[in-house]
Scaffold this motif. Structure first.
Motif, short mmCIF file in Angstrom:
data_model
loop_
_atom_site.label_atom_id
_atom_site.label_comp_id
_atom_site.label_asym_id
_atom_site.label_seq_id
_atom_site.Cartn_x
_atom_site.Cartn_y
_atom_site.Cartn_z
N MET A 1 56.39 74.92 -160.39
CA MET A 1 57.76 75.23 -159.97
C MET A 1 58.37 74.04 -159.20
O MET A 1 59.53 73.73 -159.38
CB MET A 1 57.82 76.52 -159.15
N ILE B 1 61.66 71.48 -160.13
CA ILE B 1 62.78 71.13 -159.24
C ILE B 1 62.85 69.61 -159.04
O ILE B 1 63.93 69.02 -159.01
CB ILE B 1 62.66 71.88 -157.90
N GLY C 1 72.92 77.98 -153.95
CA GLY C 1 72.64 79.42 -154.06
C GLY C 1 71.65 79.72 -155.17
O GLY C 1 70.80 80.60 -155.04
N LEU C 2 71.77 78.99 -156.28
CA LEU C 2 70.83 79.19 -157.39
C LEU C 2 69.42 78.81 -156.95
O LEU C 2 68.46 79.54 -157.21
CB LEU C 2 71.27 78.34 -158.59
N LEU C 3 69.31 77.69 -156.26
CA LEU C 3 67.99 77.23 -155.82
C LEU C 3 67.39 78.16 -154.78
O LEU C 3 66.20 78.48 -154.82
CB LEU C 3 68.09 75.80 -155.26
N LEU C 4 68.23 78.60 -153.84
CA LEU C 4 67.71 79.45 -152.76
C LEU C 4 67.38 80.86 -153.25
O LEU C 4 66.68 81.60 -152.55
CB LEU C 4 68.72 79.53 -151.60
N SER C 5 67.89 81.24 -154.41
CA SER C 5 67.54 82.57 -154.94
C SER C 5 66.20 82.53 -155.69
O SER C 5 65.70 83.57 -156.10
CB SER C 5 68.65 83.08 -155.86
N LEU C 6 65.66 81.33 -155.86
CA LEU C 6 64.38 81.19 -156.56
C LEU C 6 63.22 81.26 -155.56
O LEU C 6 63.41 80.99 -154.36
CB LEU C 6 64.35 79.86 -157.31
N PRO C 7 62.03 81.62 -156.03
CA PRO C 7 60.91 81.77 -155.09
C PRO C 7 60.31 80.44 -154.63
O PRO C 7 59.17 80.11 -154.93
CB PRO C 7 59.90 82.60 -155.90
N VAL C 8 61.12 79.66 -153.93
CA VAL C 8 60.67 78.38 -153.39
C VAL C 8 61.11 78.33 -151.93
O VAL C 8 62.28 78.63 -151.64
CB VAL C 8 61.31 77.19 -154.15
N SER C 9 60.19 77.98 -151.04
CA SER C 9 60.58 77.95 -149.62
C SER C 9 61.54 76.80 -149.38
O SER C 9 61.54 75.80 -150.11
CB SER C 9 59.34 77.80 -148.74
N ARG C 10 62.35 76.95 -148.35
CA ARG C 10 63.32 75.90 -148.04
C ARG C 10 62.61 74.60 -147.68
O ARG C 10 63.09 73.51 -148.01
CB ARG C 10 64.20 76.34 -146.87
#
Lengths: 239, 268
Positions: B2, B6, B109-118
């Motif tokens: 994942m 990115i 928003g698209l990236l933050l809605s994915l299961p990846v920590s900030r």
């Protein structure tokens, strides 16, 4: 979705803390925003492939969704209308077969035909065991799709109930035309009273038997009682 | 997998700027290197020109006195001024687009809605920036070595590597600082404005410190003081203090930036 950090309190979704277990939770959640948050220079299929790769899932289910929503995979996002961009967001939210689907004004920009198709997709998803969390100002859509509702005013939940319960708490719209003097309806529990000549428009909350009995004693020429819509109830809650 | 997706997406979305800057950097090498013999032939005039200038001014503008060598000439012409300006522009442009511009454009928003920590998202953005910087340094500076060989010049590979390393460390500090600013604001333009102002102050500090004896110590507060490729060529070694300062700034800015990004609201 953990976009905005809370000042206080906590949110528990599917038994997990929405902040502490945010990453794990997002594996179980599909999200459709009010305004599509897509890359203008990517194609529809590039978005689908990207989300599939990051989530580690098969992109195949997106194909069926694209067909259902009549969406082509080839155009770049910047060449799509708002409605078509919203379709892409819907595909990205649903393609993961999430346990929970969070929708924020999902049908904004969709024409009525596509809204109906989307509603059908949601019913199918719900039938397969999925939960939908819908935030909307489109109360007809809420009325059509939701089983439970919460009304939020100034950041506070002012009521939360099943939709059927809320409706059974009974707010009725009444239109009564009198042949003689209009009685004091406020004393009888009428709210939002409007008098237009001999006709009174008002709302009655709770049991309607009392008002029916009172009206039966008076010279009524015409009477119409309808169950208030969700929109009427919403307006009453907000006033 | 994942994170790799990115990382690739980040590099891909910025590929045009990486390619354009690297191509320009390489093009400048191609422009300067072939005319080196003509400059060598005018060495006496060059020396006379340098001797007529104040030593402090030469230091302030990164001009060494080693023009007879290819790298001395390249530092005076390119690596001491235009090249680091390119690094600055490339890193700030990348950083502004990596976070703040994505928040502004709502694509975050698209990236933050994915299961990846900030935190991981921030680190991937940093890693992609470092990769882009490395590519730029290789193509626009380390390529001096094969080009020099191709034109039949004798030059020191060590000098080329040292200047490249210094440029990379300088670029890394700019990248980490601008990414930190990008993590704190919500518009790409604000990153460019804040970093532009910050670097202008740094530059002025270095110039003032070079020209005024009383303010000499101000130079230590300037990022530009440590970027001295002329000194690297003249002295024949890379001052580890410069690398340490840049590494320290990079580390501190990366940690602060990550903390800001993890804790901030991202209204998308």
């Amino acid at each position: 979705m953990d976009f905005i950090r809370p000042d206080s309190g906590s949110i528990t979704i599917l038994g997990k803390d929405a902040r502490a277990d945010s990453t794990a939770l997002k594996k179980l959640i599909g999200y459709v925003p009010a305004e599509p948050n897509l890359y203008a220079n990517w194609t529809v299929d590039e978005h689908i492939q990207f989300v599939a790769r990051v989530r580690g899932i098969d992109a195949a289910p997106a194909g069926r969704l694209k067909d259902d929503l009549e969406l082509s995979g080839k155009p770049k996002i910047r060449h799509l209308s708002t409605g078509n961009q919203q379709k892409v967001a819907i595909v990205l939210g649903l393609m993961t077969a999430p346990k929970l689907l969070i929708l924020d004004e999902p049908t904004r920009g969709l024409d009525p035909l596509l809204q109906a198709k989307f509603h059908a997709l949601l019913r199918e998803y719900h039938k397969d065991g999925g939960t939908v969390f819908l935030s909307s100002h489109n109360l007809a859509e809420v009325d059509e799709l939701c089983t439970e509702v919460a009304v939020i005013k100034e950041g506070q939940i002012i009521t939360a109930s099943t939709l059927s319960n809320l409706k059974q708490k009974s707010l009725h719209n009444v239109r009564a035309t009198f042949t003689g003097k209009v009685p004091d309806l406020v004393k009888l529990g009428a709210t939002n009273l409007q008098l237009i000549g001999p006709t009174a428009h008002f709302q009655i909350r709770g049991d309607i038997n009392r008002i029916l009995q009172e009206l039966a004693r008076r010279p009524v020429r015409d009477l119409e009682i309808t169950r208030a819509s969700l929109e009427d109830m919403f307006m009453e809650l907000y006033q | 997998m994942m994170l790799w997706a990115i990382y690739k997406q980040t590099l891909r979305s910025r590929r045009m700027s990486w390619i354009i800057y690297s191509a320009i950097g390489f093009g400048l090498l191609l422009m300067y290197i072939p005319i080196f013999p003509a400059i060598q032939a005018q060495q006496a005039t060059y020396d006379q020109l340098l001797n007529s200038m104040p030593k402090a001014l030469l230091e302030a503008f990164n001009i060494g006195k080693s023009a007879p060598t290819l790298m001395g000439y390249m530092v005076a012409k390119h690596f001491g001024f235009v090249w680091d300006l390119m690094i600055i522009l490339l890193m700030i442009a990348y950083s502004g687009g990596a976070i703040a511009k994505e928040i502004d454009a709502r694509t975050m928003g698209l990236l933050l809605s994915l299961p990846v920590s900030r935190l991981r998202l921030y680190l991937v953005r940093l890693a992609a920036g470092i990769s882009g910087l490395a590519i730029f340094v290789i193509v626009s500076e380390l390529a001096t070595w094969p080009l020099a060989k191709a034109f039949g010049y004798i030059t020191s590979l060590h000098d080329i590597v040292r200047v490249g390393l210094l440029g990379f460390a300088f670029g890394l500090a700019i990248l980490c600082l601008s990414l930190m600013v990008s993590a704190a604001v919500s518009e790409g333009g604000k990153v460019y404005a804040v970093m532009g102002g910050f670097l202008l102050v740094m530059y002025v500090l270095n110039i003032v410190a070079s020209l005024q004896d009383k303010a000499a110590d101000l130079k230590y507060a300037s990022l530009f003081y440590y970027f001295a490729p002329g000194t690297v060529i003249d002295g024949g070694h890379l001052d580890p203090k410069a690398l340490l300062v840049y590494a320290g700034i990079s580390l501190a800015a990366a940690i602060i930036g990550a903390l800001i990004f993890v804790r901030r609201d991202a209204s998308v």
